[in-house]
Enzyme design. Structure first.
Site, short mmCIF file in Angstrom:
data_model
loop_
_atom_site.label_atom_id
_atom_site.label_comp_id
_atom_site.label_asym_id
_atom_site.label_seq_id
_atom_site.Cartn_x
_atom_site.Cartn_y
_atom_site.Cartn_z
CG ASP A 368 -1.71 1.17 1.49
OD1 ASP A 368 -2.32 1.66 0.36
OD2 ASP A 368 -1.47 1.74 2.46
CG ASP A 566 -1.55 2.63 6.54
OD1 ASP A 566 -2.22 2.50 5.44
OD2 ASP A 566 -1.26 3.55 7.08
CG ASP A 570 -4.10 -1.36 3.01
OD1 ASP A 570 -4.34 -1.19 1.75
OD2 ASP A 570 -3.72 -0.36 3.48
#
Length: 676
Positions: A368, A566, A570
């Site tokens: 990410d 985070d 996700d």
């Protein structure tokens, strides 16, 4: 809607512990079971022989055999209960593993010993060997192993509950008469009109019917920039409203809501991933079938040779009991305990043991962008003066005057920058929110505005293209200061890339692992970051379902994937990937969906995890060979394979070998080290 969320809260789908042990099985406290079982086992160890051999410290007294029987019965049903329940679950799934192997050992030990006790009472001159000593030591050692592992590996929290907590308990509903009333979230229905004030969490999916605002959707979608929303735009439940008051028509509640769909994805991914079989379970499954086959073959062959049912039965029982995985049961937990201790000292929290086993042959790492490769917060990256009328500090004081009372991420970034540079902003008067444009107000007797790119174009104000490109290539957001209708300064804000991110990406490539960036950000911002870091594969404008689908597609091609993230967006992909790694500074939902947590939020800790996992797996395999090696040697000898040559493994020798293998796996686990 709340009812649905509450229902989800109470349906945790935790990952399996070793040997089929599942958190949802409610098997009791291993620590408590271990200590109580140890108290029961000590008298048994002192009062009963080890496989028919009296040890120097053992003694008996009239009626001591009854004491042993009573204590062993309590121990079998109390201490053995987790393994019996686990075996039942494994057999129900038609996948016998560690629990089944242990259950077979303790069940055969107990019931054959009860049979031996009865026979010894009826025919005291014909002593039948019991296995109460083996029953006691096996249960205590297995409980110790599982306690060690559960103590070392953090229990998974309920990510679904954390998602439910994103939504407010109460909402403000506007009735048909235009009156405002406060109702519970579960009372909200589709087509209801809700009022959302600045700073409130948006309670449900909906469409704006009145007002305009900026919305921080980063916690839900991953888009790091605030999104301007006006009439007819969609909003997502769980996002945070910015500086405008809006009214929405509800379009999604309960299972139809966006957040509920994300929760469903997390739950499904966790459920499917929990089927991962651990190394020790694979070995235990193999040993179970071997012991079962060899035991029955020994019974048949010895019955044919000796014509003595009792002797044949005793030989079969000896095989089953010698197959008990004393060393195997400790082989993995001891390594896990050692590994998680080392990990914690290096900024890593290992939540699921399978993460340490899945690193082997890892091919892709999905990253990410926001919060993982970047800092995850907006900060000032540049201030460009477009006239000579004001200096840099004066410009920042004017900008700070308007942004001082705003609560959106850009304003927070600006005010933090002023604070860091000891700049005190001016006081503003008549501050007004310009819908879809920016802010205006009176500062130091002058009319000033902070506007976006569209407003600059509408006013036909010229800005040096090269100046803009320099910042836009890095994915920055540009704001412009207009003083008395004159374009005065350009302010760039961006989510800055972490200092070690570029080196981290290069290190991954050296490890032959392909980095892939996944982000909810727009294509321009994604491309800028990917090019700077040297990432060839990247995907932008992704929703949670898109990220999970990408990982699913890689896995469908046989690619082994790891995910690092985070945010709530996700969570499904963290749960879906072979290994999910959460950044410690991220959301609780991401942390709870992951297998590993980086407490220091440092990407380089991922490299430490990879090194530790490889070393841990190597130790696991070594210990499994030591643990299983004993069984490989002892089972055929116990069955009497060398009997034609005059060698028959005595139970006492088998017990000594068992003890030696247990000591070896313990010592080997302690040699695990990692280079700092």
């Amino acid at each position: 809607m709340k009812k649905h969320m509450e229902h989800e809260k109470h349906m945790p789908d935790h990952k399996q512990m070793s040997g089929g042990m599942d958190h949802s099985m409610h098997m009791g406290n291993f620590k408590q079971k271990f200590w109580f079982s140890l108290v029961l086992a000590i008298p048994i160890i002192f009062l009963s022989p080890m496989m028919g051999v009296d040890l120097p410290f053992q003694f008996t007294f009239p009626g001591s055999q009854w004491v042993v029987l009573i204590l062993a019965t309590i121990l079998f049903f109390y201490g053995g209960q987790p393994f019996l329940s686990g075996a039942k679950s494994e057999l129900k799934q038609k996948s016998p593993a560690m629990m089944t192997l242990i259950a077979m050992g303790i069940t055969v030990s107990y019931f054959y010993s009860v049979y031996a006790f009865i026979m010894n009472q009826l025919r005291p001159h014909e002593h039948t060997m019991d296995f109460f000593w083996e029953l006691a030591t096996l249960i205590v050692i297995m409980l110790l192993g599982h306690w060690l592992e559960m103590n070392a590996v953090m229990n998974a929290s309920d990510a679904l509950q954390k998602m439910a907590e994103l939504l407010p308990d109460e909402v403000k509903k506007i009735d048909q008469d235009g009156k405002e009333q406060v109702i519970k979230l579960e009372q909200v229905q589709e087509k209801d009109h809700l009022l959302v004030r600045p700073g409130d969490k948006i309670p449900a999916d909906g469409i704006i019917i009145k007002g305009s605002t900026t919305v921080d959707e980063s916690v839900v979608t991953g888009e790091s920039k605030t999104v301007t929303k006006t009439v007819r735009d969609k909003v997502i439940g769980g996002a945070v409203n910015g500086n405008g008051t809006i009214e929405i028509t509800v379009t999604g509640t309960g299972e139809s809501g966006y957040l509920a769909q994300v929760m469903t994805m997390v739950k499904q991914a966790q459920s499917e991933k929990s089927a991962l079989e651990s190394l020790s379970d694979k070995v235990a499954k193999w040993l179970f079938y071997v012991a079962l086959t060899v035991g029955f073959l020994a019974f048949v062959i010895w019955l044919m040779i000796s014509k003595d049912v009792s002797a044949a039965f005793e030989r079969m029982v000896t095989v089953f009991i010698i197959a008990c995985p004393h060393a195997l049961g400790l082989a993995i937990p001891l390594v896990i305990a050692r590994s998680t201790s080392i990990a914690a000292k290096n900024g890593l929290l290992i939540k699921k043991r399978t993460a340490l086993e899945q690193v082997n042959n890892m091919q892709y790492i999905m990253l990410d962008k926001t919060g993982t490769l970047t800092e995850g917060k907006f900060s000032v990256t540049g201030v460009e003066l477009l006239t000579d009328s004001l200096d840099r500090e004066e410009v920042l004081k004017l900008i700070g005057a308007l942004e001082n009372n705003a609560n959106h991420p850009l304003a927070i970034g600006i005010m933090n920058y002023l604070k860091e540079n000891n700049i005190t902003p001016y006081q503003a008067e008549s501050v007004e929110n310009l819908s879809g444009v920016g802010l205006s107000g009176k500062v130091q007797g002058r009319t000033i505005k902070i506007v976006n790119e569209k407003e600059v174009a509408r006013l036909h104000l010229n800005v040096d293209a090269h100046l803009k490109t320099k910042y836009e290539e890095q994915g920055n957001t540009l704001s412009y200061l207009i003083v008395a209708d004159q374009l005065t300064a350009l302010l760039a804000l961006g989510d800055s890339i972490k200092p070690d991110a570029k080196r981290f990406i290069a290190s991954l490539k050296q490890e032959k692992i392909v980095p892939v960036m996944l982000t909810g950000d727009n294509p321009a911002a994604a491309q800028a970051v990917a090019q700077y870091l040297g990432i060839e594969e990247y995907y932008s404008s992704l929703l949670p379902e898109d990220k999970e689908e990408i990982i699913r597609s890689y896995q469908a091609k046989g690619k082994k994937t790891m995910m690092v993230g985070d945010g709530i967006n996700d969570a499904p992909s963290l749960a879906r990937a072979a290994i999910g790694i959460a950044i410690g500074a991220g959301t609780d939902v991401a942390i709870d969906s992951a297998d590993v947590v980086l407490t220091d939020s440092d990407p380089n800790d991922i490299l430490r995890f990879l090194d530790l996992a490889k070393l841990t797996r190597r130790k696991m395999i070594q210990n499994l060979w030591w643990g299983a090696g004993y069984n490989i040697l002892a089972i055929p000898l116990a069955a009497g394979i060398l009997a034609p040559w005059g060698f028959l493994l005595s139970p006492a020798v088998g017990a000594v070998l068992m003890s030696l293998s247990t000591i070896i796996v313990a010592a080997n686990a302690l040699t695990l080290r990692i280079k700092n």
